[in-house]
Scaffold this motif. Structure first.
Motif, mmCIF file in Angstrom:
data_model
loop_
_atom_site.group_PDB
_atom_site.id
_atom_site.type_symbol
_atom_site.label_atom_id
_atom_site.label_comp_id
_atom_site.label_asym_id
_atom_site.label_seq_id
_atom_site.Cartn_x
_atom_site.Cartn_y
_atom_site.Cartn_z
ATOM 1 N N LEU A 30 0.829 -1.209 0.000
ATOM 2 C CA LEU A 30 0.000 0.000 0.000
ATOM 3 C C LEU A 30 0.863 1.259 0.000
ATOM 4 O O LEU A 30 0.533 2.247 -0.664
ATOM 5 N N ALA A 31 1.971 1.241 0.736
ATOM 6 C CA ALA A 31 2.877 2.392 0.744
ATOM 7 C C ALA A 31 3.510 2.571 -0.637
ATOM 8 O O ALA A 31 3.667 3.713 -1.107
ATOM 9 N N LEU A 32 3.850 1.477 -1.301
ATOM 10 C CA LEU A 32 4.397 1.552 -2.648
ATOM 11 C C LEU A 32 3.381 2.165 -3.604
ATOM 12 O O LEU A 32 3.722 3.010 -4.438
ATOM 13 N N GLU A 33 2.137 1.775 -3.484
ATOM 14 C CA GLU A 33 1.075 2.346 -4.321
ATOM 15 C C GLU A 33 0.935 3.848 -4.078
ATOM 16 O O GLU A 33 0.725 4.615 -5.021
ATOM 17 N N ALA A 34 1.092 4.273 -2.844
ATOM 18 C CA ALA A 34 1.055 5.712 -2.547
ATOM 19 C C ALA A 34 2.192 6.425 -3.269
ATOM 20 O O ALA A 34 2.009 7.529 -3.811
ATOM 21 N N GLY A 35 3.375 5.810 -3.295
ATOM 22 C CA GLY A 35 4.508 6.393 -4.004
ATOM 23 C C GLY A 35 4.245 6.509 -5.495
ATOM 24 O O GLY A 35 4.549 7.535 -6.111
ATOM 25 N N VAL A 36 3.672 5.469 -6.091
ATOM 26 C CA VAL A 36 3.343 5.484 -7.517
ATOM 27 C C VAL A 36 2.373 6.626 -7.809
ATOM 28 O O VAL A 36 2.580 7.423 -8.733
ATOM 29 N N ARG A 37 1.333 6.717 -7.001
ATOM 30 C CA ARG A 37 0.325 7.759 -7.234
ATOM 31 C C ARG A 37 0.886 9.157 -7.007
ATOM 32 O O ARG A 37 0.539 10.090 -7.726
ATOM 33 N N ALA A 38 1.752 9.304 -6.007
ATOM 34 C CA ALA A 38 2.367 10.612 -5.748
ATOM 35 C C ALA A 38 3.246 11.025 -6.929
ATOM 36 O O ALA A 38 3.202 12.182 -7.370
ATOM 37 N N GLU A 39 4.050 10.098 -7.447
ATOM 38 C CA GLU A 39 4.908 10.426 -8.593
ATOM 39 C C GLU A 39 4.079 10.786 -9.814
ATOM 40 O O GLU A 39 4.419 11.725 -10.543
ATOM 41 N N ARG A 40 2.994 10.080 -10.037
ATOM 42 C CA ARG A 40 2.110 10.431 -11.161
ATOM 43 C C ARG A 40 1.550 11.840 -10.975
ATOM 44 O O ARG A 40 1.447 12.604 -11.936
ATOM 45 N N GLY A 41 1.200 12.170 -9.743
ATOM 46 C CA GLY A 41 0.703 13.518 -9.452
ATOM 47 C C GLY A 41 1.758 14.587 -9.698
ATOM 48 O O GLY A 41 1.469 15.655 -10.255
ATOM 49 N N TRP A 42 3.004 14.316 -9.262
ATOM 50 C CA TRP A 42 4.090 15.272 -9.497
ATOM 51 C C TRP A 42 4.349 15.439 -10.987
ATOM 52 O O TRP A 42 4.628 16.563 -11.453
ATOM 53 N N ILE A 43 4.248 14.379 -11.766
ATOM 54 C CA ILE A 43 4.450 14.478 -13.212
ATOM 55 C C ILE A 43 3.390 15.383 -13.832
ATOM 56 O O ILE A 43 3.702 16.272 -14.634
ATOM 57 N N VAL A 44 2.143 15.201 -13.440
ATOM 58 C CA VAL A 44 1.065 16.066 -13.936
ATOM 59 C C VAL A 44 1.343 17.517 -13.550
ATOM 60 O O VAL A 44 1.196 18.428 -14.376
ATOM 61 N N TYR A 45 1.763 17.724 -12.307
ATOM 62 C CA TYR A 45 2.041 19.086 -11.832
ATOM 63 C C TYR A 45 3.167 19.739 -12.635
ATOM 64 O O TYR A 45 3.032 20.872 -13.113
ATOM 65 N N TRP A 46 4.310 19.051 -12.793
ATOM 66 C CA TRP A 46 5.451 19.646 -13.491
ATOM 67 C C TRP A 46 5.182 19.811 -14.983
ATOM 68 O O TRP A 46 5.700 20.741 -15.612
ATOM 69 N N GLU A 47 4.349 18.961 -15.582
ATOM 70 C CA GLU A 47 3.927 19.176 -16.970
ATOM 71 C C GLU A 47 3.126 20.467 -17.068
ATOM 72 O O GLU A 47 3.301 21.250 -18.006
ATOM 73 N N TRP A 48 2.265 20.702 -16.085
ATOM 74 C CA TRP A 48 1.475 21.934 -16.048
ATOM 75 C C TRP A 48 2.385 23.157 -15.882
ATOM 76 O O TRP A 48 2.212 24.163 -16.567
ATOM 77 N N VAL A 49 3.362 23.061 -14.970
ATOM 78 C CA VAL A 49 4.307 24.169 -14.770
ATOM 79 C C VAL A 49 5.023 24.481 -16.079
ATOM 80 O O VAL A 49 5.173 25.656 -16.456
#
Length: 172
Positions: A147-166
């Protein structure tokens, strides 16, 4: 025995010792690096000082080699297991602390057009690492690490979306 206040670092040491058994501080450092170190930052020195502190309070035992490097080995005690179990049972409403070097630089005026591509590359690499670990781990018990690994995957996907937006905003 000395009474000590248990901290997140205390619970990390207790949890790793319960999970992996007897360990030296050096082994703890390696185990943290491949597990909770992906989402919880620790100073390496804490993994040498905290087991000693826990030993003084009876949460772990300490055994020192007689000769050679005189390494110390620690093992969780029944008291340590009880404290860890009690901590796990208590729900937490504390939120994650957001400590991100890229975001800090952005806040203080770094050029988004230069920073975003570097951040995207770093987050994509970390996502690939997490996904490779996921492929090797089918999600079988213990569920907590999965479950912690899944949180990491989802967080990285979120950061990718954020930095693409930036990056898009910087180019606009």
């Amino acid at each position: 025995m000395q009474e000590v206040r248990l901290t997140p670092t205390s619970y990390i040491v207790l949890g790793i010792l319960e999970w992996c058994g007897r360990s030296t501080p050096y082994e703890l450092k390696g185990l943290v690096a491949i597990s909770v170190g992906n989402f919880w930052t620790l100073q390496h020195a804490q993994l040498y000082s905290e087991p000693e502190r826990l030993a003084s309070a009876g949460y772990v035992t300490e055994e020192r080699e007689e000769g050679g490097r005189r390494r110390k080995t620690y093992e969780i005690t029944a008291t340590g297991r009880e404290a860890l179990a009690e901590w796990r049972r208590a729900p937490s409403a504390e939120l994650a602390e957001l400590r991100d070097h890229g975001l800090l630089k952005l806040f203080f005026g770094a050029d988004p057009a230069e920073l975003a591509p570097v951040q995207l590359e770093a987050h994509r690499a970390k996502l690939a690492e997490y996904e490779a670990t996921q492929e090797a781990d089918p999600g079988t018990p213990p569920r907590g690490p999965w479950l912690a690994l899944e949180a990491g995957v989802r967080a990285e996907r979120g950061w990718i979306v954020y930095w693409e937006w930036v990056l898009e905003e910087a180019r606009a």
